[in-house]
Design an enzyme around this catalytic site. Structure first.
Site, PDB file in Angstrom:
ATOM      1  N   ASP A   7       4.263  11.357  55.641  1.00  0.00           N
ATOM      2  CA  ASP A   7       5.715  11.720  56.296  1.00  0.00           C
ATOM      3  C   ASP A   7       5.679  11.869  57.914  1.00  0.00           C
ATOM      4  OD1 ASP A   7       8.808  12.139  56.281  1.00  0.00           O
ATOM      5  OD2 ASP A   7       7.755  14.250  56.617  1.00  0.00           O
ATOM      6  N   GLU A  20       1.769  11.467  50.416  1.00  0.00           N
ATOM      7  CA  GLU A  20       3.405  11.021  51.012  1.00  0.00           C
ATOM      8  C   GLU A  20       3.455  12.197  51.772  1.00  0.00           C
ATOM      9  OE1 GLU A  20       7.588  12.401  48.980  1.00  0.00           O
ATOM     10  OE2 GLU A  20       5.897  12.011  47.778  1.00  0.00           O
ATOM     11  N   ASP A  33       8.743   7.175  48.610  1.00  0.00           N
ATOM     12  CA  ASP A  33       7.525   7.975  48.444  1.00  0.00           C
ATOM     13  C   ASP A  33       6.322   7.124  48.661  1.00  0.00           C
ATOM     14  OD1 ASP A  33       9.244  10.010  48.165  1.00  0.00           O
ATOM     15  OD2 ASP A  33       9.085  10.186  45.975  1.00  0.00           O
ATOM     16  N   GLU A  60       5.800   6.174  52.146  1.00  0.00           N
ATOM     17  CA  GLU A  60       4.966   7.239  53.006  1.00  0.00           C
ATOM     18  C   GLU A  60       3.566   7.357  52.445  1.00  0.00           C
ATOM     19  OE1 GLU A  60       8.974   9.892  54.350  1.00  0.00           O
ATOM     20  OE2 GLU A  60       7.755  10.184  52.421  1.00  0.00           O
TER      21      GLU A  60
END
Length: 233
Positions: free
Chosen positions: A52, A48, A120, A123
């Site tokens: 991002d 995650e 989450d 990502e």
């Protein structure tokens, strides 16, 4: 094992993982790991974190090359839209991502469509896709259809409620102050026309007129949004 066949998810994202464990990790929530401590299972939090940044870079690269005339401020506002907690869950829902998550019993009871879970996991999926392929181009092929579709949605929203959308954008930048100021009232009391300008930190970003102050403010906000949104996808 994932709740659904892993090949089903691969078909939805248009990519077959060489390392299937990466995809499994991307779908593994920390609540599942906590309940299966002896399985040496790894949750998706590190993926995650990576995803991002990969997502932000991919979106930034697309916006930079697609809109060569947009200044830095407008590009920044658009990019923020694609990495916020409201948009990413909708991306996850489009591919039914919640159906593939490995969750602990408590999280499963709360539902697989919780926005935070989907945000989450999406990502993490982007991070896993980048690690497995080693290619930002592969990530872009998966991600950009979501981005392009959302840009079309953004361009439609100002026609419905430009004032709300403008407020959302201004709030993304700390210290920015948005207000509306009536500059003219014309006509008899039963048929007045109002002219309003929208100010951001005392700078005028747009002006609009209408039969009521509310209508004039919406029209002023619509003009101001032209500073933030590109005209063409």
């Amino acid at each position: 094992m994932l709740p659904r066949d892993i090949s089903e998810l691969e078909a939805k994202i248009g990519y077959s993982f060489r390392n299937k464990e990466l995809l499994r990790m991307a779908m593994t929530h920390s609540s599942f790991v906590n309940e299966h401590a002896g399985d040496r299972t790894t949750c998706n939090e590190r993926l995650e974190f990576l995803g991002d940044s990969v997502l932000s870079l991919t979106v930034s690269n697309y916006l930079y090359n697609t809109y060569p005339k947009l200044p830095e401020g407008r590009l920044t506002v658009l990019r923020k839209h694609f990495v916020n907690k409201d948009v990413l869950p909708s991306f996850g829902m489009k591919i039914g991502l919640g159906n593939y998550l490995l969750l602990g019993k408590g999280e499963s009871k709360d539902g697989r469509e919780k926005p935070k879970l989907l945000e989450d996991a999406f990502e993490a999926l982007v991070g896993a896709l980048y690690l497995d392929s080693g290619s930002l181009d592969t990530v872009a092929r998966f991600l950009l259809p979501f981005v392009q579709s959302e840009l079309l949605n953004l361009q439609a929203v100002p026609l419905e409620d430009p004032k709300t959308l403008l407020q959302q954008y201004v709030q993304q930048t700390p210290g920015e102050e948005l207000r509306y100021e009536t500059v003219r009232e014309c006509g008899p009391d039963n048929a007045k026309t109002f002219t309003v300008r929208v100010l951001i930190n005392s700078n005028c970003f747009g002006e609009g007129s209408g039969c009521s102050k509310k209508e004039a403010e919406q029209n002023a906000a619509r003009e101001a949004l032209k500073t933030y949104l590109p005209k063409e996808v």
